[in-house]
Design an enzyme around this catalytic site. Structure first.
Site, PDB file in Angstrom:
ATOM      1  N   GLU A   1       0.842  -1.184  -0.496  1.00  0.00           N
ATOM      2  CA  GLU A   1      -0.244   0.165  -0.293  1.00  0.00           C
ATOM      3  C   GLU A   1       0.981   0.937  -0.223  1.00  0.00           C
ATOM      4  O   GLU A   1       1.058   1.243   0.934  1.00  0.00           O
ATOM      5  CB  GLU A   1      -0.902  -0.344   1.198  1.00  0.00           C
ATOM      6  CG  GLU A   1      -1.707   0.549   1.072  1.00  0.00           C
ATOM      7  CD  GLU A   1      -1.531   2.070   1.776  1.00  0.00           C
ATOM      8  OE1 GLU A   1      -1.556   3.251   0.902  1.00  0.00           O
ATOM      9  OE2 GLU A   1      -1.912   2.602   3.327  1.00  0.00           O
TER      10      GLU A   1
ATOM     11  N   CYS B   1      -1.861   8.275   2.723  1.00  0.00           N
ATOM     12  CA  CYS B   1      -2.146   7.959   1.523  1.00  0.00           C
ATOM     13  C   CYS B   1      -2.610   8.380   0.347  1.00  0.00           C
ATOM     14  O   CYS B   1      -2.845   8.883  -0.818  1.00  0.00           O
ATOM     15  CB  CYS B   1      -1.349   6.237   1.112  1.00  0.00           C
ATOM     16  SG  CYS B   1      -0.227   5.740   2.598  1.00  0.00           S
TER      17      CYS B   1
END
Length: 506
Positions: free
Chosen positions: A262, A301
């Protein structure tokens, strides 16, 4: 830290002066005898010492995990689920303590750790406890005498490397499905935020058999690389920046093991003109959605760091949006009224300030913020940045590169087609937001945007039962949702003939 400030929250100081690695259910000093100081972003001062681990410590943690893996894999799904539920209960009972520990370690406001990070961690453990109880294998009837049985089996020992932006929540995202699936774990937290996971292990360690979860601290090249490149792990899961993710993938490829990555993002947050059709609750929600770039100090993110505003409403929308940003209260992270805290490290602070300087040099207009926020007293040495809004165009570096701070770059679009083109003009594809009162348009945009998650008339919700992961250079695989069990299991097929007769070939 000022103990009086912590005491006002109803807890004692969650930290000791020094920690060891957590290996095999015990606290074990680093083999080399070295430690490093962990600094709180709140004041910029050290608050504890943690091990500086190396290859020997990684090997010791792997020894403990391998010693535990057979028994843990044989543990019934009922018992594993019960343990995960007990972990959730224990976290919930110590939620305030862990929330304060997380704020000290990371710099984020305690109101976020109390209302979001820790409650989500609790829910993720409970969710995967339910998933593993409900998981079933499969049977295929090949013919009247031949049956194919399919079983889910754990991978064995897995390595997990945790980022510094959500230390406890990201650890939970990886631990909960891995443990539910029957794996043992060696986990390395980020060196910038190494301590809150150790408080968590103090809280929940006795609930797990020794060796099922092992935590080693240290720096990337000294501890992370030996873990990710070890032939003794069956998978590595990593959350962090894309450049490091490439290295993790290279390490894993040497041993032909799967990875879950990720990675970075540069998420578009798109506001169509109909959000201003009325000055109502929906429009207020959209304004909050714009300001979400500052959540967790922008260290997310999926930070909505590119705002795309339909040009017909740009001036009116931005007038209200800037007022919303101006109302964001920055201050002491342990003050329950603080809305934005400190960046996680001095290094990250400097990176953000360098991008703010770059934006000005590129010709972007700074509409608000654009500088470090020097607070009073002990906070003067902390790592604070004012929420910053730039206006520019999508070819600028501040629109294309991940800043990972409370900075949003705003541009306009004419119509749906242009909005989609701008949204997809990026190397990344982790998240996106679409704001409109038109359901058909929301669906079209959601399907057209090249991102793993498209929030529609909302942003920054992270439920356990919604899959999360990236397109393009934002990663490989998914986290959360029951499909995450597949990332931590392999399928065993038993193809059984009950016929007494030979095939007749020989």
């Amino acid at each position: 830290m000022n103990m009086a400030e912590i005491a006002q929250l109803g807890v004692s100081n969650p930290y000791k002066q020094q920690y060891e690695n957590y290996i095999g259910g015990a606290w074990v000093p680093p083999a080399g005898g070295e430690y490093f100081e962990s600094t709180t972003p709140i004041t910029g001062k050290p608050f504890t010492r943690v091990p500086r681990s190396g290859q020997q410590d990684v090997d010791a943690a792997l020894d403990a995990a391998h010693a535990a893996k057979a028994a843990w894999a044989r543990t019934s799904t009922t018992e594993r689920a019960n343990i995960l539920n007990r972990i959730a209960d224990r976290i919930e009972a110590n939620l305030k303590l862990l929330a304060v520990a997380e704020s000290i370690d990371n710099g984020k406001p305690v109101r976020e750790t109390t209302a979001a990070d820790l409650p989500l961690a609790v829910d993720h453990f409970r969710y995967f406890a339910g998933c593993i109880r409900a998981q079933e294998g499969g049977i295929s009837e090949i013919d009247a005498d031949t049956i194919a049985y399919h079983f889910h089996e754990p991978l064995g020992v897995v390595g997990q490397i945790i980022p510094w932006n959500f230390p406890l929540l990201m650890a939970t995202w990886k631990l909960a499905p891995a443990l539910a699936a029957g794996n043992c774990v060696v986990l390395k937290p980020a060196e910038q935020t190494p301590a809150s996971i150790l408080v968590l292990m103090e809280v929940i360690g006795d609930l797990l058999p020794p060796g099922v979860v092992n935590v080693i601290n240290g720096f990337g090249l000294e501890a992370g690389k030996p873990l990710a490149s070890s032939p003794r792990i069956s998978k590595v899961a990593f959350t962090g920046e894309t450049t490091t993710g490439r290295l993790i993938m290279q390490y894993a490829s040497q041993n032909l093991i799967p990875v879950t990555l990720e990675l970075g993002g540069k998420s578009p947050n798109i506001f169509f003109e109909d959000v201003l059709a009325a000055d109502d609750a929906f429009f207020d929600k959209a304004l909050e959605g714009f300001a979400m770039f500052a959540l967790n100090q922008g260290e997310v993110c999926t930070c909505p760091s590119r705002a795309l505003i339909q040009e017909s409403i740009y001036d009116r929308f931005m007038e209200r949006a800037l007022k919303r940003v101006a109302a964001i209260r920055q201050g002491h992270p342990l003050d329950t009224g603080t809305m934005i805290g400190a960046q996680a490290s001095a290094e990250q602070l400097e990176k953000i300030l360098s991008y703010i300087d770059l934006g000005r040099k590129e010709g972007a207009q700074c509409l608000t913020g654009g500088e470090r926020n020097v607070l009073d007293g002990d906070l003067a040495g902390g790592y604070y940045v004012k929420p910053t809004v730039f206006a520019g165009h999508n070819k600028m570096r501040i629109f294309q590169e991940e800043i990972f701070g409370p900075v949003v770059s705003v541009t306009t679009f004419k119509d749906e087609e242009e909005a989609l083109a701008i949204a997809n003009d990026t190397l990344y594809g982790l998240g996106a937001g679409v704001w409109t009162r038109d359901g058909a348009r929301a669906f079209r945009m959601g399907r057209g945007i090249q991102a793993g998650r498209v929030w529609t008339n909302c942003y920054h919700a992270y439920p356990a039962h919604a899959a999360f992961g990236g397109y393009k250079q934002s990663g490989i695989g998914r986290e959360n949702h029951r499909m995450m069990l597949d990332h931590y299991q392999q399928t065993k097929n038993l193809l059984v003939s009950y016929s007494p007769n030979a095939l007749g070939f020989f």
